[in-house]
Design a protein around this motif. Sequence first.
Motif, PDB file in Angstrom:
ATOM      1  N   ILE A  24     -12.556  47.648  -5.222  1.00 37.27           N
ATOM      2  CA  ILE A  24     -13.738  47.221  -4.470  1.00 37.27           C
ATOM      3  C   ILE A  24     -13.629  45.863  -4.044  1.00 37.27           C
ATOM      4  CG2 ILE A  24     -15.074  48.875  -5.812  1.00 37.27           C
ATOM      5  CD1 ILE A  24     -15.774  46.524  -7.774  1.00 37.27           C
ATOM      6  N   GLY A  25     -14.591  45.376  -3.549  1.00 37.30           N
ATOM      7  CA  GLY A  25     -14.669  43.811  -3.282  1.00 37.30           C
ATOM      8  C   GLY A  25     -13.562  43.664  -2.554  1.00 37.30           C
ATOM      9  N   ILE A  43     -16.486  38.224  -5.271  1.00 38.10           N
ATOM     10  CA  ILE A  43     -16.478  39.164  -4.400  1.00 38.10           C
ATOM     11  C   ILE A  43     -14.845  39.320  -3.826  1.00 38.10           C
ATOM     12  CG2 ILE A  43     -17.313  40.684  -2.453  1.00 38.10           C
ATOM     13  CD1 ILE A  43     -19.988  39.594  -3.270  1.00 38.10           C
ATOM     14  N   SER A  75     -20.635  44.460  -4.357  1.00 36.21           N
ATOM     15  CA  SER A  75     -19.737  44.885  -3.666  1.00 36.21           C
ATOM     16  C   SER A  75     -19.842  46.416  -3.496  1.00 36.21           C
ATOM     17  CB  SER A  75     -18.161  44.717  -4.712  1.00 36.21           C
ATOM     18  OG  SER A  75     -17.828  43.526  -4.926  1.00 36.21           O
ATOM     19  N   TYR A  76     -20.795  46.978  -4.138  1.00 33.56           N
ATOM     20  CA  TYR A  76     -20.907  48.354  -3.929  1.00 33.56           C
ATOM     21  C   TYR A  76     -22.124  48.518  -3.093  1.00 33.56           C
ATOM     22  CZ  TYR A  76     -17.984  50.266  -7.554  1.00 33.56           C
ATOM     23  OH  TYR A  76     -16.808  50.536  -8.146  1.00 33.56           O
ATOM     24  N   SER A 108     -14.879  42.803   2.172  1.00 33.35           N
ATOM     25  CA  SER A 108     -16.128  43.062   1.512  1.00 33.35           C
ATOM     26  C   SER A 108     -16.890  41.740   1.933  1.00 33.35           C
ATOM     27  CB  SER A 108     -16.214  43.285   0.223  1.00 33.35           C
ATOM     28  OG  SER A 108     -17.366  43.477  -0.166  1.00 33.35           O
TER      29      SER A 108
END
Length: 335
Positions: free
Chosen positions: A195-196, A162, A136-137, A200
């Motif tokens: 995130i994700g 994710i 995810s990063y 993503s």
Amino acid sequence: MANSEITGLQKAAILLIALGPEKSASIFKHLKEEEIEELTLEIANTRSVSPQMKEEVLEEFYQVCLAQQYIAEGGIGYAKELLEKALGGEKASSVISKLTSSLQVRPFEFVRKADPSQVLNFIQDEHPQTIALILSYLKPQQAAMIIGAIPPEKQADVAKRIALMDRTSPDVISEVENILEKKLSSLVNQDFAIIGGVDSVVDILNTVDRSTEKHIMETLEIDEPELADEIRKKMFVFEDILLLDDRSIQRVLRDVDNNDLATALKGANEEVQTAILNNMSKRLASMIKEDMEFMGPVRMKDVEEAQQKIVGIIRKLEDSGEIVISRGGGDEIIV
């Protein structure tokens, strides 16, 4: 354009323009080579700057410098207290937020700089949730290479994790970082990191090879049909060229290599072939058909690569606003 609507890179370019060549040259001495290249290109592309915009950027720069000085003297609390007296509470919070954000080390930065094959060896035996967190990063291209190389039975599981990932505690991120890299800097901002998510995993699936994409989507359609439907609505595959109008197809074909087109059409259904061939001159359509006949049997891998090239062109043209893909659900064009 308002100050809040321009990027940090644009602000930096305006600042250097305002400071003049001598002071800018002195600043360049302290920057990395890639930063100098980015700034030089942005300065070259900046045609004109209004006096108001220049004043706003200089004022923001002054406020950040002031905050840095206060932080150095007495910490963030001391800086915020003084800035509130000088600028007011809302403005002070905004300046402090920008400053602490710029100081933050992005999680898994060491992984982003590593070769994907090295990263794969590093994480392939980790739990799917850990792999999902790390991917995810990463940049979509890096994540696509890694997810395409992990065991097929893990691919859909990682993609699902994710997509369903929302907010992850900094403590969890820090713990995973410490396992993967003992010398990573600690997080500055203790807010939950977003995130994700579906966007993503779509970025990753749009970049991964077609066979991996198919496997993941087919598995998700069985295990998580609603999630698969949501992902597919945001994706574009070669067969979705039927969603384009004739003018858009013609625009796409201007950027497509004829050899790639002939190879891509070898594996396309009749409806897709007809839609494409009907949007080119009869002479060119005849040439493409002849190429398809003379090339004989073609490996599926070559067909998929050619189709992915064309999909990449379509996505770039959509991003630049030159074509519109009608995906339904609110994408109708109002004239």
